[in-house]
Design a protein around this motif. Structure first.
Motif, PDB file in Angstrom:
ATOM      1  N   CYS A   1      -2.775  -4.208  -6.171  1.00  0.00           N
ATOM      2  CA  CYS A   1      -2.634  -3.526  -4.881  1.00  0.00           C
ATOM      3  C   CYS A   1      -3.092  -4.474  -3.784  1.00  0.00           C
ATOM      4  O   CYS A   1      -4.278  -4.787  -3.668  1.00  0.00           O
ATOM      5  CB  CYS A   1      -3.455  -2.239  -4.861  1.00  0.00           C
ATOM      6  SG  CYS A   1      -3.080  -1.175  -3.444  1.00  0.00           S
ATOM      7  N   LYS A   2      -2.146  -4.958  -2.991  1.00  0.00           N
ATOM      8  CA  LYS A   2      -2.454  -5.968  -1.978  1.00  0.00           C
ATOM      9  C   LYS A   2      -3.366  -5.383  -0.904  1.00  0.00           C
ATOM     10  O   LYS A   2      -3.197  -4.243  -0.485  1.00  0.00           O
ATOM     11  CB  LYS A   2      -1.156  -6.474  -1.349  1.00  0.00           C
ATOM     12  CG  LYS A   2      -0.248  -7.163  -2.346  1.00  0.00           C
ATOM     13  CD  LYS A   2       1.110  -7.459  -1.734  1.00  0.00           C
ATOM     14  CE  LYS A   2       2.053  -8.009  -2.801  1.00  0.00           C
ATOM     15  NZ  LYS A   2       3.418  -8.181  -2.290  1.00  0.00           N
ATOM     16  N   HIS A   3      -4.308  -6.199  -0.466  1.00  0.00           N
ATOM     17  CA  HIS A   3      -5.234  -5.762   0.574  1.00  0.00           C
ATOM     18  C   HIS A   3      -5.556  -6.940   1.485  1.00  0.00           C
ATOM     19  O   HIS A   3      -5.449  -8.104   1.072  1.00  0.00           O
ATOM     20  CB  HIS A   3      -6.511  -5.195  -0.045  1.00  0.00           C
ATOM     21  CG  HIS A   3      -7.300  -6.197  -0.832  1.00  0.00           C
ATOM     22  ND1 HIS A   3      -8.123  -7.135  -0.230  1.00  0.00           N
ATOM     23  CD2 HIS A   3      -7.381  -6.431  -2.165  1.00  0.00           C
ATOM     24  CE1 HIS A   3      -8.680  -7.891  -1.150  1.00  0.00           C
ATOM     25  NE2 HIS A   3      -8.249  -7.492  -2.339  1.00  0.00           N
TER      26      HIS A   3
ATOM     27  N   TYR B   1      -5.418  -7.391  -8.467  1.00  0.00           N
ATOM     28  CA  TYR B   1      -4.231  -8.145  -8.049  1.00  0.00           C
ATOM     29  C   TYR B   1      -3.057  -7.216  -7.761  1.00  0.00           C
ATOM     30  O   TYR B   1      -2.095  -7.615  -7.116  1.00  0.00           O
ATOM     31  CB  TYR B   1      -3.799  -9.123  -9.147  1.00  0.00           C
ATOM     32  CG  TYR B   1      -4.780 -10.203  -9.480  1.00  0.00           C
ATOM     33  CD1 TYR B   1      -5.401 -10.954  -8.488  1.00  0.00           C
ATOM     34  CD2 TYR B   1      -5.094 -10.493 -10.812  1.00  0.00           C
ATOM     35  CE1 TYR B   1      -6.308 -11.952  -8.807  1.00  0.00           C
ATOM     36  CE2 TYR B   1      -5.994 -11.495 -11.135  1.00  0.00           C
ATOM     37  CZ  TYR B   1      -6.598 -12.224 -10.134  1.00  0.00           C
ATOM     38  OH  TYR B   1      -7.479 -13.206 -10.447  1.00  0.00           O
TER      39      TYR B   1
ATOM     40  N   CYS C   1      -2.798   3.646  -4.184  1.00  0.00           N
ATOM     41  CA  CYS C   1      -2.138   2.470  -3.617  1.00  0.00           C
ATOM     42  C   CYS C   1      -0.703   2.803  -3.212  1.00  0.00           C
ATOM     43  O   CYS C   1       0.094   3.255  -4.047  1.00  0.00           O
ATOM     44  CB  CYS C   1      -2.112   1.345  -4.645  1.00  0.00           C
ATOM     45  SG  CYS C   1      -1.402  -0.185  -4.018  1.00  0.00           S
TER      46      CYS C   1
ATOM     47  N   ARG D   1       2.515  -1.667  -1.233  1.00  0.00           N
ATOM     48  CA  ARG D   1       1.431  -2.626  -1.461  1.00  0.00           C
ATOM     49  C   ARG D   1       1.346  -3.048  -2.927  1.00  0.00           C
ATOM     50  O   ARG D   1       0.629  -3.981  -3.264  1.00  0.00           O
ATOM     51  CB  ARG D   1       0.079  -2.026  -1.049  1.00  0.00           C
ATOM     52  CG  ARG D   1      -0.156  -1.929   0.442  1.00  0.00           C
ATOM     53  CD  ARG D   1      -1.629  -1.619   0.719  1.00  0.00           C
ATOM     54  NE  ARG D   1      -1.866  -1.317   2.108  1.00  0.00           N
ATOM     55  CZ  ARG D   1      -2.153  -2.227   3.028  1.00  0.00           C
ATOM     56  NH1 ARG D   1      -2.225  -3.497   2.694  1.00  0.00           N
ATOM     57  NH2 ARG D   1      -2.356  -1.873   4.279  1.00  0.00           N
ATOM     58  N   TRP D   2       2.045  -2.317  -3.791  1.00  0.00           N
ATOM     59  CA  TRP D   2       1.901  -2.560  -5.218  1.00  0.00           C
ATOM     60  C   TRP D   2       2.675  -3.802  -5.631  1.00  0.00           C
ATOM     61  O   TRP D   2       3.839  -3.963  -5.311  1.00  0.00           O
ATOM     62  CB  TRP D   2       2.396  -1.349  -6.006  1.00  0.00           C
ATOM     63  CG  TRP D   2       1.960  -1.390  -7.437  1.00  0.00           C
ATOM     64  CD1 TRP D   2       2.690  -1.811  -8.495  1.00  0.00           C
ATOM     65  CD2 TRP D   2       0.686  -1.006  -7.954  1.00  0.00           C
ATOM     66  NE1 TRP D   2       1.952  -1.726  -9.650  1.00  0.00           N
ATOM     67  CE2 TRP D   2       0.720  -1.234  -9.348  1.00  0.00           C
ATOM     68  CE3 TRP D   2      -0.486  -0.512  -7.373  1.00  0.00           C
ATOM     69  CZ2 TRP D   2      -0.367  -0.971 -10.168  1.00  0.00           C
ATOM     70  CZ3 TRP D   2      -1.569  -0.246  -8.194  1.00  0.00           C
ATOM     71  CH2 TRP D   2      -1.510  -0.472  -9.574  1.00  0.00           C
ATOM     72  N   SER D   3       2.013  -4.682  -6.367  1.00  0.00           N
ATOM     73  CA  SER D   3       2.652  -5.896  -6.864  1.00  0.00           C
ATOM     74  C   SER D   3       3.483  -5.553  -8.092  1.00  0.00           C
ATOM     75  O   SER D   3       2.987  -4.967  -9.044  1.00  0.00           O
ATOM     76  CB  SER D   3       1.587  -6.927  -7.230  1.00  0.00           C
ATOM     77  OG  SER D   3       2.160  -8.064  -7.791  1.00  0.00           O
TER      78      SER D   3
ATOM     79  N   GLU E   1     -12.344 -15.068  -5.028  1.00  0.00           N
ATOM     80  CA  GLU E   1     -12.067 -13.656  -4.767  1.00  0.00           C
ATOM     81  C   GLU E   1     -13.384 -12.945  -4.506  1.00  0.00           C
ATOM     82  O   GLU E   1     -14.034 -12.449  -5.415  1.00  0.00           O
ATOM     83  CB  GLU E   1     -11.338 -13.029  -5.957  1.00  0.00           C
ATOM     84  CG  GLU E   1      -9.992 -13.675  -6.234  1.00  0.00           C
ATOM     85  CD  GLU E   1      -9.491 -13.386  -7.627  1.00  0.00           C
ATOM     86  OE1 GLU E   1     -10.151 -12.616  -8.347  1.00  0.00           O
ATOM     87  OE2 GLU E   1      -8.440 -13.937  -8.005  1.00  0.00           O
TER      88      GLU E   1
ATOM     89  N   TYR F   1      -4.079   0.282   6.119  1.00  0.00           N
ATOM     90  CA  TYR F   1      -5.217  -0.064   5.259  1.00  0.00           C
ATOM     91  C   TYR F   1      -6.484   0.632   5.743  1.00  0.00           C
ATOM     92  O   TYR F   1      -7.267   1.145   4.936  1.00  0.00           O
ATOM     93  CB  TYR F   1      -5.418  -1.581   5.238  1.00  0.00           C
ATOM     94  CG  TYR F   1      -6.593  -2.010   4.398  1.00  0.00           C
ATOM     95  CD1 TYR F   1      -6.564  -1.880   3.017  1.00  0.00           C
ATOM     96  CD2 TYR F   1      -7.743  -2.534   4.991  1.00  0.00           C
ATOM     97  CE1 TYR F   1      -7.647  -2.265   2.243  1.00  0.00           C
ATOM     98  CE2 TYR F   1      -8.822  -2.929   4.215  1.00  0.00           C
ATOM     99  CZ  TYR F   1      -8.769  -2.787   2.842  1.00  0.00           C
ATOM    100  OH  TYR F   1      -9.847  -3.161   2.073  1.00  0.00           O
TER     101      TYR F   1
ATOM    102  N   ASP G   1     -12.094  -6.699  -4.605  1.00  0.00           N
ATOM    103  CA  ASP G   1     -11.940  -7.574  -5.765  1.00  0.00           C
ATOM    104  C   ASP G   1     -12.948  -7.252  -6.870  1.00  0.00           C
ATOM    105  O   ASP G   1     -12.932  -7.884  -7.924  1.00  0.00           O
ATOM    106  CB  ASP G   1     -12.103  -9.045  -5.358  1.00  0.00           C
ATOM    107  CG  ASP G   1     -10.980  -9.519  -4.461  1.00  0.00           C
ATOM    108  OD1 ASP G   1      -9.869  -8.956  -4.542  1.00  0.00           O
ATOM    109  OD2 ASP G   1     -11.208 -10.443  -3.664  1.00  0.00           O
TER     110      ASP G   1
END
Length: 200
Positions: free
Chosen positions: A39-41, A37, A172, A176-178, A65, A117, A70
């Motif tokens: 690192c968004k991809h 969760y 990451c 992109r990092w949450s 997922e 990406y 994932d």
């Protein structure tokens, strides 16, 4: 020794063989199954992954997922037949050899709208198909590990996939990092003790 414990042990060995040293204790409060969760991809479920999970009985941690990124590396290592199926269907393997050209085509064709990406994933795959992965795959091909599961296939694909997932999260980009509290703890830990997390 239970099967999941055996594979956890194997994963630690693979991490070590692939050049990482386990030199920190896992802190409380970090759930490795949640790390993806952080690192968004742009990956989404696709027919190849769906077909291979059905063919091999691979269990996703969450049915919503179902993307490459994932999966935690320990799940990738345990899912040797799933990884082999996916790599074969995507032509990522030519016999015993890794096919980097097919990887480039897959990411360029499927993620042309996200060149950053594409670059991150190609860098990860490029890093993850050398001698250390070959040695890890040979090690896991030992008959001792084949007896742990009825569904054990040649493990080179799963070793490469585990390494790719780890590399992706290690590198990451900050954008992109949450920035959730859980992810911030993971990020801080990964900076100070980068090689400790199986899934990182």
């Amino acid at each position: 020794m239970k099967l999941h414990q055996a594979f956890a042990f194997v994963t630690l060995l693979v991490v070590h063989i692939c050049g990482l040293k386990i030199d920190c204790d896992n802190p409380d409060g970090i759930n490795e199954d949640h790390i993806h969760y952080c690192c968004k991809h742009p990956e989404k479920p696709n027919k190849v992954l769906e077909d291979c999970s059905k063919e091999t009985g691979f269990k996703w941690p969450n049915p919503k997922e179902e993307a490459f990124i994932d999966i935690t590396p320990d799940r990738a290592i345990a899912g040797t037949c799933f990884s082999k199926c996916v790599f074969n269907k995507l032509n990522f393997m030519k016999g015993e050899d890794f096919n980097m050209e097919a990887v480039k085509k897959y990411y360029s064709d499927n993620h042309s709208n996200d060149p950053e990406y594409v670059k991150e994933m190609l860098n990860a795959f490029d890093h993850c198909h050398g001698k250390s992965e070959d040695n890890a795959a040979k090690f896991l091909s030992n008959p001792m590990f084949k007896t742990l599961s009825d569904d054990f296939c040649e493990p080179k694909s799963s070793v490469i996939l585990a390494c790719v997932i780890r590399q992706f999260f290690h590198n990451c980009p900050i954008e992109r990092w949450s920035k959730s509290p859980e992810c911030d703890r993971v990020l801080e830990f990964s900076k100070s003790c980068k090689d400790a997390l199986i899934s990182m």
